[in-house]
Design an enzyme around this catalytic site. Structure first.
Site, short mmCIF file in Angstrom:
data_model
loop_
_atom_site.label_atom_id
_atom_site.label_comp_id
_atom_site.label_asym_id
_atom_site.label_seq_id
_atom_site.Cartn_x
_atom_site.Cartn_y
_atom_site.Cartn_z
N LYS A 196 4.19 6.03 4.05
CA LYS A 196 3.40 4.81 3.89
C LYS A 196 3.01 4.22 5.24
CE LYS A 196 6.43 3.42 0.64
NZ LYS A 196 7.07 2.55 -0.35
N ASN B 201 6.16 1.65 -5.73
CA ASN B 201 6.50 1.11 -7.04
C ASN B 201 5.49 1.47 -8.13
OD1 ASN B 201 8.56 -0.30 -8.34
ND2 ASN B 201 7.26 -2.10 -8.53
N ARG C 241 13.11 -3.78 -7.55
CA ARG C 241 11.65 -3.71 -7.73
C ARG C 241 11.32 -3.86 -9.20
NH1 ARG C 241 8.98 -1.65 -3.31
NH2 ARG C 241 7.25 -2.64 -4.39
N PRO D 154 0.83 -1.21 0.00
CA PRO D 154 0.00 0.00 0.00
C PRO D 154 0.86 1.26 0.00
CG PRO D 154 -0.81 -1.58 1.59
CD PRO D 154 0.51 -2.10 1.09
N GLU D 155 0.54 2.16 -0.92
CA GLU D 155 1.31 3.40 -1.02
C GLU D 155 0.53 4.52 -0.35
OE1 GLU D 155 2.80 3.77 -5.05
OE2 GLU D 155 2.97 1.60 -5.20
#
Ligand code: ZN
Length: 311
Positions: free
Chosen positions: A50, A209, A288, A2-3
């Protein structure tokens, strides 16, 4: 993972419980003592980067406070440090005068969510499919907190820890009005791949990401281009995309609208070119998955004359 916008949505899920007292606690977490939450009042919720921070407070009488502080002085308890680290924005109902018999103690529980972390109100997550054996096993909540209003909050797939105050520099928080674009520009101008700088949480707190992939595509920047060889206008455009994309995502989330991806997890870019997927990260850090279009997002090398992308 979760961003920033997702974690803000989690925060909004908790808001109806603000001001309520904890009556029952459960969950599989071993990171905190569940009984520490009992009878605490849920008082505040904040998001920094975050991380989600929930403030719980309880009233203690003066003698108890003195006892706790002296324990801390003996170095026996780290957690009690929070007794003396009230945030400067103290709650209105906090009694601080020397003569008062009791004072409210506020501690913050910090949540960091794993890849599939979530917060739900008044409902448990159910299995969406059976496992290999065909068993349907519901996800295990890390933490369930019941309140005296009759409802409950459930936290999945997250790490949690008590802390004294929530703190990420607002100038580094992509969703804060104080976000410092000049500091971001200085960081991006370094001779390292822009896709790595964008994930630096000390500068771009809240960017993850998905946001990284999307804004690089929107700004037509190759993830491996070094910031030092890109024109300053391109870097500024990238920062502006970071701010607007993240804000738009948050808006959509609040309206329960799904995010439309331009490049993330796509086979083709919007111009029909095949998308490349590569694991990219610092030499000794986390790699990533990065999606990009090598045609729309030309790799710029030192000495290249940067021209607008074709088409
Ligand atoms: Zn393309």
């Amino acid at each position: 993972m979760p961003e920033g916008p997702t974690v803000r949505k989690f925060c909004s899920v908790t808001l109806p419980f603000m001001g309520q007292q904890v009556t029952k606690v459960g969950g599989s977490t071993k990171q905190i003592l569940l009984q520490d939450l009992m009878e605490k009042k849920f008082q505040d919720c904040q998001v920094h980067g975050k991380n989600l921070y929930l403030a719980f407070c309880c009233s203690i009488n003066k003698q108890e406070k003195v006892d706790n502080v002296s324990t801390q002085d003996n170095g026996k308890s780290e957690e009690d440090c929070s007794l003396i680290s009230e945030p400067s924005t103290a709650p209105r109902d906090k009694i601080t005068t020397e003569t008062s018999e009791e004072t409210l103690v506020r501690k913050w529980l910090r949540f960091h969510f794993g890849l599939f972390g979530s917060v739900r109100a008044n409902e448990l997550s159910r299995a969406k499919r059976g496992n290999k054996k065909g068993d349907w096993k519901d996800p295990t909540p890390r933490l369930i907190v019941h309140f005296d209003g009759g409802g409950f909050l459930v936290f999945y797939n997250c790490r949690m820890t008590w802390c004294s105050c929530p703190f990420v520099e607002p100038t580094s928080d992509i969703l804060c009005p104080e976000f410092d674009k000049e500091k971001a520009l200085r960081a991006l101008s370094n001779p390292r791949p822009v896709c790595i700088t964008l994930m630096d949480q000390s500068v771009f707190s809240g960017v993850g990401n998905i946001i990284k992939n999307e804004i690089l595509y929107l700004a037509r920047v190759h993830p491996l281009s070094l910031g030092s060889v890109l024109p300053v206008e391109t870097l500024i455009a990238l920062i502006n995309y970071a701010v607007t994309f993240t804000a738009d995502w948050l808006n959509d989330k609040m309206k329960r609208k799904a995010l439309h991806y331009h490049i993330y997890m796509k086979e083709q870019c919007e111009n029909g070119h095949p998308v490349v997927k590569e694991a990219i990260g610092p030499t000794y850090g986390l790699k990533r998955l990065t999606w990009f279009c090598p045609i729309c997002q030309k790799l710029v090398r030192s000495g290249d004359i940067v021209q607008p992308a074709p088409e």
